[in-house]
Design an enzyme around this catalytic site. Structure first.
Site, PDB file in Angstrom:
ATOM      1  N   GLU A  18      -9.601 -14.032  -7.024  1.00  0.00           N
ATOM      2  CA  GLU A  18      -8.591 -13.270  -6.290  1.00  0.00           C
ATOM      3  C   GLU A  18      -8.197 -12.038  -7.086  1.00  0.00           C
ATOM      4  OE1 GLU A  18      -5.570 -15.636  -4.402  1.00  0.00           O
ATOM      5  OE2 GLU A  18      -4.026 -14.121  -4.799  1.00  0.00           O
ATOM      6  N   ASP A  47      -5.215  -9.088  -6.844  1.00  0.00           N
ATOM      7  CA  ASP A  47      -3.936  -8.897  -6.150  1.00  0.00           C
ATOM      8  C   ASP A  47      -3.227  -7.602  -6.481  1.00  0.00           C
ATOM      9  OD1 ASP A  47      -4.104 -11.483  -5.133  1.00  0.00           O
ATOM     10  OD2 ASP A  47      -2.902 -12.358  -6.725  1.00  0.00           O
ATOM     11  N   GLU A  88       0.679  -6.794  -5.512  1.00  0.00           N
ATOM     12  CA  GLU A  88       1.896  -7.315  -4.894  1.00  0.00           C
ATOM     13  C   GLU A  88       3.029  -6.319  -5.151  1.00  0.00           C
ATOM     14  OE1 GLU A  88       1.660 -12.125  -4.879  1.00  0.00           O
ATOM     15  OE2 GLU A  88       1.957 -11.192  -6.853  1.00  0.00           O
TER      16      GLU A  88
END
Length: 292
Positions: A110, A112, A114
């Site tokens: 993953e 990311d 955010e």
């Protein structure tokens, strides 16, 4: 935007043609005229609103639910970007995420972005994280040097065999190098989908959960446009992920250039507010990738 074939004629003319055909296929199939061409609602479709015939979208968070979308295909190496205008005003307790995920549970990969909501007048923070072979906890946080709610800005994930780079506009804010030779996990084999979500996370998102979401300011909205995926689709041409002649595997993309390196240092010196590598309360001995 046309990409060059890195082979000279007539050294490998046939391979050059195949490479160019592959790149054309990727670009044509990965530059949607509308959101629906490459993406679909992942949850709460009623809170995803298409704008301008689907060329842009709005994600909405209210007290009933957040929402999210996902790519229809997965990809293995390449570049993914989109322009986002974040929640204006008091957005404390909200998280707007843009990420890639292999959806493989305990062994997931993953990457990311955010975006952590804030109280009015406070800087927006963006947290990046990297999971490789199921291991994450590699958070870094940067305070953005502009107001990302005033206009659209481009957020990009570059994923090559050599490194992963997170960009804000043209500024690299994080680089994670492939150090598999030193037994450090790096995502190389699992294709990942492209996702974005808008949700409530006031137990941790703003000042570690001290600032709670103010539902009187709801609904909260984030806007997206210019979805751009230039990557190897899976399923797709089997030779694409390992093809060294994909443009993102070219020499110019295997490390930060001099201008990018200067910008990267500037971000880390002036705008980084958290780095797991230097968090001694959490890691008395820094993780291996921080020392290698």
């Amino acid at each position: 935007m046309a990409k060059k074939c890195f082979l000279s004629f007539p050294e490998a003319h046939s391979l050059c043609i195949v490479t160019l055909f592959t790149l054309m296929f990727i670009q044509i199939s990965a530059r949607p005229a509308t959101f629906a061409d490459d993406f679909k609602a992942a949850w709460s479709e009623s809170h995803i609103r298409q704008i301008d015939g689907g060329k842009a979208i709005q994600l909405v968070l209210d007290q009933s639910t957040g929402c999210g979308f996902a790519s229809k295909r997965k990809y293995l190496f390449g570049r993914v970007s989109m322009k986002i205008k974040l929640i204006p005003g008091d957005s404390a307790g909200t998280v707007t995420a843009f990420y890639m995920n292999s959806d493989t549970d305990t062994v997931r990969d993953e990457l990311d972005f955010e975006f952590l909501g804030n109280r009015s007048g406070q800087p927006y923070s963006v947290q990046t994280n990297i999971y490789a072979h199921g291991k994450g906890d590699r958070e870094q946080r940067v305070n953005l040097w502009f107001d990302p709610a005033l206009d659209f800005h481009t957020y990009t994930i570059l994923w090559t065999h050599k490194h992963i780079v997170f960009y804000v506009d043209d500024v690299p804010i994080r680089e994670y190098k492939n150090k598999e030779a030193k037994n450090i996990a790096y995502p190389t084999s699992q294709p990942m989908g492209v996702y974005s979500t808008l949700w409530e996370a006031d137990d941790w998102a703003t000042r570690g959960g001290l600032e709670k979401i103010d539902w009187s300011k709801a609904p909260f909205s984030a806007y997206y446009k210019d979805f751009d995926i230039e990557a190897c689709p899976v399923p797709g041409p089997t030779f694409c992920p390992s093809n060294p002649h994909n443009w993102w595997e070219g020499y110019a993309y295997q490390s930060l250039n001099a201008v990018e390196a200067r910008r990267y240092r500037w971000v880390r010196v002036n705008h980084m507010v958290y780095d797991y590598c230097t968090d001694r309360s959490r890691y008395p001995v820094p993780p291996l990738e921080c020392r290698a």
